[in-house]
Design an enzyme around this catalytic site. Sequence first.
Site, PDB file in Angstrom:
ATOM      1  N   LYS A   1       0.836  -1.213   0.000  1.00 55.79           N
ATOM      2  CA  LYS A   1       0.000   0.000   0.000  1.00 55.79           C
ATOM      3  C   LYS A   1       0.869   1.261   0.000  1.00 55.79           C
ATOM      4  O   LYS A   1       0.660   2.178  -0.794  1.00 55.79           O
ATOM      5  CB  LYS A   1      -0.934   0.022   1.237  1.00 55.79           C
ATOM      6  CG  LYS A   1      -1.819  -1.201   1.373  1.00 55.79           C
ATOM      7  CD  LYS A   1      -2.700  -1.139   2.599  1.00 55.79           C
ATOM      8  CE  LYS A   1      -1.990  -1.202   3.929  1.00 55.79           C
ATOM      9  NZ  LYS A   1      -1.299  -2.482   4.215  1.00 55.79           N
TER      10      LYS A   1
ATOM     11  N   ARG B   1      -9.765   0.767   8.646  1.00 52.59           N
ATOM     12  CA  ARG B   1      -9.376  -0.603   8.981  1.00 52.59           C
ATOM     13  C   ARG B   1     -10.456  -1.331   9.747  1.00 52.59           C
ATOM     14  O   ARG B   1     -10.291  -2.515  10.056  1.00 52.59           O
ATOM     15  CB  ARG B   1      -8.136  -0.561   9.867  1.00 52.59           C
ATOM     16  CG  ARG B   1      -6.834  -0.856   9.177  1.00 52.59           C
ATOM     17  CD  ARG B   1      -5.772  -0.602  10.206  1.00 52.59           C
ATOM     18  NE  ARG B   1      -4.567  -1.321  10.009  1.00 52.59           N
ATOM     19  CZ  ARG B   1      -3.510  -0.845   9.346  1.00 52.59           C
ATOM     20  NH1 ARG B   1      -3.573   0.319   8.750  1.00 52.59           N
ATOM     21  NH2 ARG B   1      -2.414  -1.552   9.280  1.00 52.59           N
TER      22      ARG B   1
ATOM     23  N   ARG C   1      12.013  -5.193   4.914  1.00 47.04           N
ATOM     24  CA  ARG C   1      11.749  -3.770   4.635  1.00 47.04           C
ATOM     25  C   ARG C   1      12.680  -2.838   5.398  1.00 47.04           C
ATOM     26  O   ARG C   1      12.993  -3.051   6.555  1.00 47.04           O
ATOM     27  CB  ARG C   1      10.306  -3.436   5.024  1.00 47.04           C
ATOM     28  CG  ARG C   1      10.031  -1.933   4.989  1.00 47.04           C
ATOM     29  CD  ARG C   1       8.568  -1.607   5.059  1.00 47.04           C
ATOM     30  NE  ARG C   1       7.879  -2.279   6.128  1.00 47.04           N
ATOM     31  CZ  ARG C   1       6.559  -2.292   6.241  1.00 47.04           C
ATOM     32  NH1 ARG C   1       5.818  -1.701   5.342  1.00 47.04           N
ATOM     33  NH2 ARG C   1       5.987  -2.903   7.253  1.00 47.04           N
TER      34      ARG C   1
ATOM     35  N   ARG D   1      11.187  -1.044  11.180  1.00 45.67           N
ATOM     36  CA  ARG D   1      10.073  -0.816  12.098  1.00 45.67           C
ATOM     37  C   ARG D   1      10.028  -1.842  13.218  1.00 45.67           C
ATOM     38  O   ARG D   1      10.292  -3.022  12.998  1.00 45.67           O
ATOM     39  CB  ARG D   1       8.747  -0.849  11.317  1.00 45.67           C
ATOM     40  CG  ARG D   1       8.458   0.473  10.652  1.00 45.67           C
ATOM     41  CD  ARG D   1       7.319   0.431   9.686  1.00 45.67           C
ATOM     42  NE  ARG D   1       6.150  -0.335  10.087  1.00 45.67           N
ATOM     43  CZ  ARG D   1       5.051  -0.422   9.354  1.00 45.67           C
ATOM     44  NH1 ARG D   1       4.963   0.233   8.212  1.00 45.67           N
ATOM     45  NH2 ARG D   1       4.035  -1.142   9.768  1.00 45.67           N
TER      46      ARG D   1
ATOM     47  N   ARG E   1      -0.741  -8.709  13.433  1.00 48.10           N
ATOM     48  CA  ARG E   1      -1.223  -7.757  12.420  1.00 48.10           C
ATOM     49  C   ARG E   1      -2.073  -8.463  11.368  1.00 48.10           C
ATOM     50  O   ARG E   1      -3.097  -7.937  10.923  1.00 48.10           O
ATOM     51  CB  ARG E   1      -0.035  -7.051  11.750  1.00 48.10           C
ATOM     52  CG  ARG E   1       0.612  -6.032  12.661  1.00 48.10           C
ATOM     53  CD  ARG E   1       2.042  -5.716  12.250  1.00 48.10           C
ATOM     54  NE  ARG E   1       2.150  -5.050  10.968  1.00 48.10           N
ATOM     55  CZ  ARG E   1       3.293  -4.925  10.286  1.00 48.10           C
ATOM     56  NH1 ARG E   1       4.426  -5.437  10.766  1.00 48.10           N
ATOM     57  NH2 ARG E   1       3.311  -4.292   9.143  1.00 48.10           N
TER      58      ARG E   1
HETATM   59  P1  AP5 Z   1       4.872  -1.596   1.798  1.00 47.87           P
HETATM   60  O1  AP5 Z   1       4.536  -0.794   0.582  1.00 47.87           O
HETATM   61  O2  AP5 Z   1       5.617  -0.918   2.884  1.00 47.87           O
HETATM   62  O3  AP5 Z   1       3.566  -2.357   2.349  1.00 47.87           O
HETATM   63  P2  AP5 Z   1       2.312  -1.842   3.130  1.00 47.87           P
HETATM   64  O4  AP5 Z   1       1.111  -2.524   2.562  1.00 47.87           O
HETATM   65  O5  AP5 Z   1       2.287  -0.345   3.172  1.00 47.87           O
HETATM   66  O6  AP5 Z   1       2.634  -2.490   4.529  1.00 47.87           O
HETATM   67  P3  AP5 Z   1       2.598  -1.941   6.019  1.00 47.87           P
HETATM   68  O7  AP5 Z   1       3.327  -2.961   6.823  1.00 47.87           O
HETATM   69  O8  AP5 Z   1       3.098  -0.525   6.081  1.00 47.87           O
HETATM   70  O9  AP5 Z   1       1.105  -2.012   6.309  1.00 47.87           O
HETATM   71  P4  AP5 Z   1       0.461  -2.005   7.669  1.00 47.87           P
HETATM   72  O10 AP5 Z   1      -0.939  -1.875   7.254  1.00 47.87           O
HETATM   73  O11 AP5 Z   1       0.787  -3.149   8.551  1.00 47.87           O
HETATM   74  O12 AP5 Z   1       1.187  -0.767   8.408  1.00 47.87           O
HETATM   75  P5  AP5 Z   1       0.668   0.662   8.831  1.00 47.87           P
HETATM   76  O13 AP5 Z   1       1.829   1.547   8.862  1.00 47.87           O
HETATM   77  O14 AP5 Z   1      -0.535   1.060   8.060  1.00 47.87           O
HETATM   78  O15 AP5 Z   1       5.695  -2.871   1.294  1.00 47.87           O
HETATM   79  C1  AP5 Z   1       6.221  -3.822   2.210  1.00 47.87           C
HETATM   80  C2  AP5 Z   1       7.580  -4.326   1.702  1.00 47.87           C
HETATM   81  O16 AP5 Z   1       7.389  -5.063   0.492  1.00 47.87           O
HETATM   82  C3  AP5 Z   1       8.567  -3.191   1.353  1.00 47.87           C
HETATM   83  O17 AP5 Z   1       9.859  -3.598   1.707  1.00 47.87           O
HETATM   84  C4  AP5 Z   1       8.412  -3.038  -0.183  1.00 47.87           C
HETATM   85  O18 AP5 Z   1       9.615  -2.574  -0.774  1.00 47.87           O
HETATM   86  C5  AP5 Z   1       8.082  -4.451  -0.605  1.00 47.87           C
HETATM   87  N1  AP5 Z   1       7.148  -4.484  -1.737  1.00 47.87           N
HETATM   88  C6  AP5 Z   1       6.059  -3.667  -1.937  1.00 47.87           C
HETATM   89  N2  AP5 Z   1       5.425  -4.025  -3.069  1.00 47.87           N
HETATM   90  C7  AP5 Z   1       6.115  -5.087  -3.593  1.00 47.87           C
HETATM   91  C8  AP5 Z   1       5.923  -5.890  -4.755  1.00 47.87           C
HETATM   92  N3  AP5 Z   1       4.908  -5.683  -5.600  1.00 47.87           N
HETATM   93  N4  AP5 Z   1       6.810  -6.899  -4.968  1.00 47.87           N
HETATM   94  C9  AP5 Z   1       7.842  -7.128  -4.104  1.00 47.87           C
HETATM   95  N5  AP5 Z   1       8.076  -6.385  -2.995  1.00 47.87           N
HETATM   96  C10 AP5 Z   1       7.221  -5.379  -2.746  1.00 47.87           C
HETATM   97  O19 AP5 Z   1       0.173   0.378  10.332  1.00 47.87           O
HETATM   98  C11 AP5 Z   1       1.055   0.064  11.377  1.00 47.87           C
HETATM   99  C12 AP5 Z   1       0.295  -0.024  12.693  1.00 47.87           C
HETATM  100  O20 AP5 Z   1      -0.304   1.246  13.005  1.00 47.87           O
HETATM  101  C13 AP5 Z   1      -0.871  -1.011  12.745  1.00 47.87           C
HETATM  102  O21 AP5 Z   1      -0.447  -2.330  13.028  1.00 47.87           O
HETATM  103  C14 AP5 Z   1      -1.719  -0.402  13.863  1.00 47.87           C
HETATM  104  O22 AP5 Z   1      -1.162  -0.669  15.143  1.00 47.87           O
HETATM  105  C15 AP5 Z   1      -1.587   1.093  13.600  1.00 47.87           C
HETATM  106  N6  AP5 Z   1      -2.603   1.611  12.673  1.00 47.87           N
HETATM  107  C16 AP5 Z   1      -2.375   2.199  11.451  1.00 47.87           C
HETATM  108  N7  AP5 Z   1      -3.531   2.566  10.874  1.00 47.87           N
HETATM  109  C17 AP5 Z   1      -4.524   2.195  11.730  1.00 47.87           C
HETATM  110  C18 AP5 Z   1      -5.941   2.292  11.666  1.00 47.87           C
HETATM  111  N8  AP5 Z   1      -6.570   2.825  10.606  1.00 47.87           N
HETATM  112  N9  AP5 Z   1      -6.652   1.796  12.714  1.00 47.87           N
HETATM  113  C19 AP5 Z   1      -6.030   1.261  13.804  1.00 47.87           C
HETATM  114  N10 AP5 Z   1      -4.703   1.140  13.920  1.00 47.87           N
HETATM  115  C20 AP5 Z   1      -3.944   1.602  12.883  1.00 47.87           C
END
Ligand code: AP5
Length: 218
Positions: free
Chosen positions: A13, A88, A128, A162, A173
Amino acid sequence: MNIVLLGPPGAGKGTQARLLVERRGMVQLSTGDMLRAARKSGTEMGRRVAEVMDKGHLVTDEIVIGLIRERLLQGDLGGGVIFDGFPRTLAQADALMEMLKAEGLRLDHVVEMRVQDDEALVLRVSGRSTCATCGEVYHDVTKPVPADGHCVKCGGTTFTRRGDDNPESMRTRLFAYYKETAPLVGYYHALRLLRTVGGMGEIEEVASEIEAILARPS
Ligand code: AP5
Ligand code: ZN
């Protein structure tokens, strides 16, 4: 145009959102990034969410809805908003619809990035790293930091990992995703906003699929 990127942790994402910012001048609203910024600032809210995030649990609806509301009220939303990691839960999804309506805005597409292989997701987040200066996202195998150690986007030399990118937090997660967030697929399908792309392709392949969706009338 306003879109939601929906998908499990590691689906890509953030990677796709950054490409849309570069290529379409859209604004990325990532609740994960907002919460990590709050942690760094050392506020009371930041302290409260730090432990929850590191364990991989969801932060309360109240906090994340508040963050998004505050940002939407600031305006200056460029070429449209990419909601990355929000909503979410069903409560967040309802709140988003209300907030957009109040601002005279609407949601055009919800792009589900489908990856059904949990092991692949664990491998993605385990590899990552993120540029501490500009936020560019790298992966040890699929998108490594250049051999000279400089970020391709800003030349920065510090890369962070992270606290929640470990196998144990990742299990929590993923569970939170399947339990709380996956029901949004049905929710947005019912609203006729759901579009699905395969998240396992190469980064540019996924970007083309998303581009094709955004080029269609909503
Ligand atoms: P990346 O693009 O970083 O993936 P992502 O989907 O953004 O993954 P996240 O881990 O950031 O998602 P998340 O939802 O767990 O985290 P968030 O910060 O929102 O890609 C991942 C890796 O793969 C990278 O190394 C990239 O280079 C590689 N990659 C990407 N695309 C690729 C491809 N096509 N092929 C190969 N490699 C690829 O949330 C973190 C925490 O915050 C949550 O756990 C929660 O505690 C809190 N939080 C955030 N939002 C909320 C909410 N709305 N409600 C409640 N809690 C929340
Ligand atoms: Zn950088």
